[in-house]
Write a protein that holds these residues in place. Structure first.
Motif, mmCIF file in Angstrom:
data_model
loop_
_atom_site.group_PDB
_atom_site.id
_atom_site.type_symbol
_atom_site.label_atom_id
_atom_site.label_comp_id
_atom_site.label_asym_id
_atom_site.label_seq_id
_atom_site.Cartn_x
_atom_site.Cartn_y
_atom_site.Cartn_z
ATOM 1 N N LEU A 149 0.839 -1.200 0.000
ATOM 2 C CA LEU A 149 0.000 0.000 0.000
ATOM 3 C C LEU A 149 0.872 1.247 0.000
ATOM 4 O O LEU A 149 1.966 1.257 0.582
ATOM 5 N N ARG A 150 0.365 2.284 -0.638
ATOM 6 C CA ARG A 150 1.059 3.567 -0.706
ATOM 7 C C ARG A 150 0.080 4.641 -0.290
ATOM 8 O O ARG A 150 -0.965 4.817 -0.897
ATOM 9 N N ASN A 151 0.403 5.316 0.791
ATOM 10 C CA ASN A 151 -0.518 6.311 1.368
ATOM 11 C C ASN A 151 -1.896 5.704 1.605
ATOM 12 O O ASN A 151 -2.931 6.341 1.386
ATOM 13 N N GLY A 152 -1.900 4.440 2.056
ATOM 14 C CA GLY A 152 -3.144 3.765 2.404
ATOM 15 C C GLY A 152 -3.877 3.121 1.244
ATOM 16 O O GLY A 152 -4.895 2.451 1.448
ATOM 17 N N THR A 153 -3.387 3.276 0.011
ATOM 18 C CA THR A 153 -4.048 2.728 -1.172
ATOM 19 C C THR A 153 -3.285 1.519 -1.680
ATOM 20 O O THR A 153 -2.059 1.584 -1.842
ATOM 21 N N PRO A 154 -3.964 0.391 -1.960
ATOM 22 C CA PRO A 154 -3.259 -0.778 -2.502
ATOM 23 C C PRO A 154 -2.728 -0.476 -3.898
ATOM 24 O O PRO A 154 -3.472 0.023 -4.752
ATOM 25 N N VAL A 155 -1.445 -0.749 -4.128
ATOM 26 C CA VAL A 155 -0.848 -0.431 -5.425
ATOM 27 C C VAL A 155 -0.197 -1.635 -6.099
ATOM 28 O O VAL A 155 0.039 -1.611 -7.306
ATOM 29 N N GLU A 156 0.102 -2.691 -5.348
ATOM 30 C CA GLU A 156 0.666 -3.876 -5.982
ATOM 31 C C GLU A 156 0.523 -5.101 -5.082
ATOM 32 O O GLU A 156 0.402 -4.988 -3.854
ATOM 33 N N THR A 157 0.487 -6.254 -5.731
ATOM 34 C CA THR A 157 0.592 -7.533 -5.029
ATOM 35 C C THR A 157 1.858 -8.220 -5.530
ATOM 36 O O THR A 157 2.278 -8.008 -6.674
ATOM 37 N N ALA A 158 2.454 -9.025 -4.676
ATOM 38 C CA ALA A 158 3.672 -9.726 -5.076
ATOM 39 C C ALA A 158 3.732 -11.078 -4.383
ATOM 40 O O ALA A 158 3.442 -11.177 -3.181
ATOM 41 N N THR A 159 4.089 -12.095 -5.141
ATOM 42 C CA THR A 159 4.306 -13.421 -4.574
ATOM 43 C C THR A 159 5.715 -13.869 -4.897
ATOM 44 O O THR A 159 6.093 -13.947 -6.070
ATOM 45 N N SER A 160 6.492 -14.133 -3.849
ATOM 46 C CA SER A 160 7.842 -14.667 -4.012
ATOM 47 C C SER A 160 7.794 -16.182 -3.908
ATOM 48 O O SER A 160 7.174 -16.721 -2.985
ATOM 49 N N TYR A 161 8.443 -16.839 -4.851
ATOM 50 C CA TYR A 161 8.561 -18.299 -4.840
ATOM 51 C C TYR A 161 10.030 -18.640 -4.638
ATOM 52 O O TYR A 161 10.897 -18.160 -5.380
ATOM 53 N N LEU A 162 10.318 -19.477 -3.628
ATOM 54 C CA LEU A 162 11.698 -19.830 -3.310
ATOM 55 C C LEU A 162 11.836 -21.346 -3.216
ATOM 56 O O LEU A 162 10.972 -22.019 -2.640
ATOM 57 N N PRO A 163 12.924 -21.912 -3.759
ATOM 58 C CA PRO A 163 13.130 -23.364 -3.708
ATOM 59 C C PRO A 163 13.180 -23.861 -2.270
ATOM 60 O O PRO A 163 13.771 -23.219 -1.395
ATOM 61 N N TRP A 164 12.570 -25.024 -2.038
ATOM 62 C CA TRP A 164 12.470 -25.541 -0.676
ATOM 63 C C TRP A 164 13.835 -25.860 -0.079
ATOM 64 O O TRP A 164 14.073 -25.623 1.115
ATOM 65 N N ASP A 165 14.759 -26.366 -0.891
ATOM 66 C CA ASP A 165 16.070 -26.716 -0.354
ATOM 67 C C ASP A 165 16.841 -25.481 0.087
ATOM 68 O O ASP A 165 17.740 -25.561 0.927
ATOM 69 N N VAL A 166 16.489 -24.325 -0.471
ATOM 70 C CA VAL A 166 17.147 -23.074 -0.089
ATOM 71 C C VAL A 166 16.568 -22.532 1.208
ATOM 72 O O VAL A 166 17.297 -22.065 2.088
ATOM 73 N N VAL A 167 15.252 -22.610 1.374
ATOM 74 C CA VAL A 167 14.601 -21.928 2.494
ATOM 75 C C VAL A 167 14.449 -22.778 3.748
ATOM 76 O O VAL A 167 14.256 -22.227 4.842
ATOM 77 N N LYS A 168 14.530 -24.087 3.629
ATOM 78 C CA LYS A 168 14.179 -24.952 4.766
ATOM 79 C C LYS A 168 15.050 -24.718 5.992
ATOM 80 O O LYS A 168 14.608 -24.978 7.124
ATOM 81 N N ASP A 169 16.237 -24.192 5.800
ATOM 82 C CA ASP A 169 17.130 -23.940 6.935
ATOM 83 C C ASP A 169 17.265 -22.449 7.259
ATOM 84 O O ASP A 169 18.194 -22.040 7.959
#
Length: 259
Positions: A149-169
């Protein structure tokens, strides 16, 4: 306003109207936060069809000087759009200073930024994302979906996808607040040093669902930006799929001319 462009070529009526509205904004006749006259009012003022006015307003919105919100009409923006600078957005000094890219950019434009986490957890990777990440189709990855949100107004959505072997630890990546500098800082803390970020942009009309999420009118222009975060070893450790309200962002790129 003249009726011809350079070389004597006639300027379409909708462009003449758009230029006049933009000129009123730039001259301060229409002030920040003020509503642009409605379609019916503009039809009466200019004596043209509703289709001509809609084309004119599409040009006005493309200028970045107005924003259109569902049920509220179009208003003159009270702050300039967030400006994405390709040479500066993911500077390591921002992460080391505790600022993620969106927060750093918003601060530079004088806007108040807010991030709402919508989902964090394992998902089956979409086919396009699997190809970009270099993982098997339908593999499990971590998804982090946010609303900005920017000044209270929604301006973007974002989804990050990360490999499981990278994030599990890396437990911080499963938390709503991964800490100063965001997820890129945490990835570098764990040895995934970044070499570059590769972005692909596509402008298109919004769907009804997308428009509702960003408080836009259905069909309003959006920008889909897909970013790959590439490490010095050549691995893509994150793909971020972002949808942005087109009238809220300006992209600026520096392209070297040398060999």
């Amino acid at each position: 306003m003249g009726n011809t462009a350079g070389g004597g070529k006639a300027v379409p009526r909708y462009m003449q109207i758009a230029e006049e509205v933009v000129g009123q904004i730039q001259a301060g006749v229409l002030k920040p936060g003020e509503l642009i006259p409605s379609e019916s009012e503009l039809v009466r003022t200019y004596g043209v069809s509703g289709g001509t006015i809609r084309k004119a307003m599409a040009e006005v919105r493309a200028s970045g000087l107005v924003e259109t919100r569902h049920g509220k009409g179009s208003t003159v923006v009270d702050r300039p759009p967030v400006r994405h600078r390709s040479s500066d957005r993911f500077r390591r000094s921002h992460r080391q200073g505790g600022k993620a890219a969106y927060l750093a950019e918003s601060a530079q434009s004088g806007a108040t930024a807010e991030v709402k986490v919508l989902h964090i957890g394992p998902v089956e990777v979409p086919a396009e994302i699997a190809d970009r990440l270099g993982v098997d189709a339908a593999a499990q990855v971590l998804a982090r979906r946010r609303l900005y949100l920017r000044n209270g107004t929604p301006v973007e959505t974002a989804t990050s996808y990360l490999p499981w072997d990278v994030v599990k630890d890396i437990p911080e990546l499963f938390a709503e607040n991964p800490g100063g500098g965001g997820i890129y800082a945490r990835l570098e803390d764990h040895g995934h040093e970044f070499a570059e970020f590769v972005e692909t942009l596509q402008a298109r009309p919004s769907s009804k669902v997308e428009a509702a999420e960003l408080a836009l009118t259905s069909g309003a222009p959006v920008i889909r930006l897909v970013r790959e975060a590439v490490t010095t070893s050549g691995r893509v450790v994150e793909v971020c799929d972002t949808l942005m309200a087109a009238d809220q962002f300006v992209f600026q790129y520096r392209i070297p001319a040398a060999d």
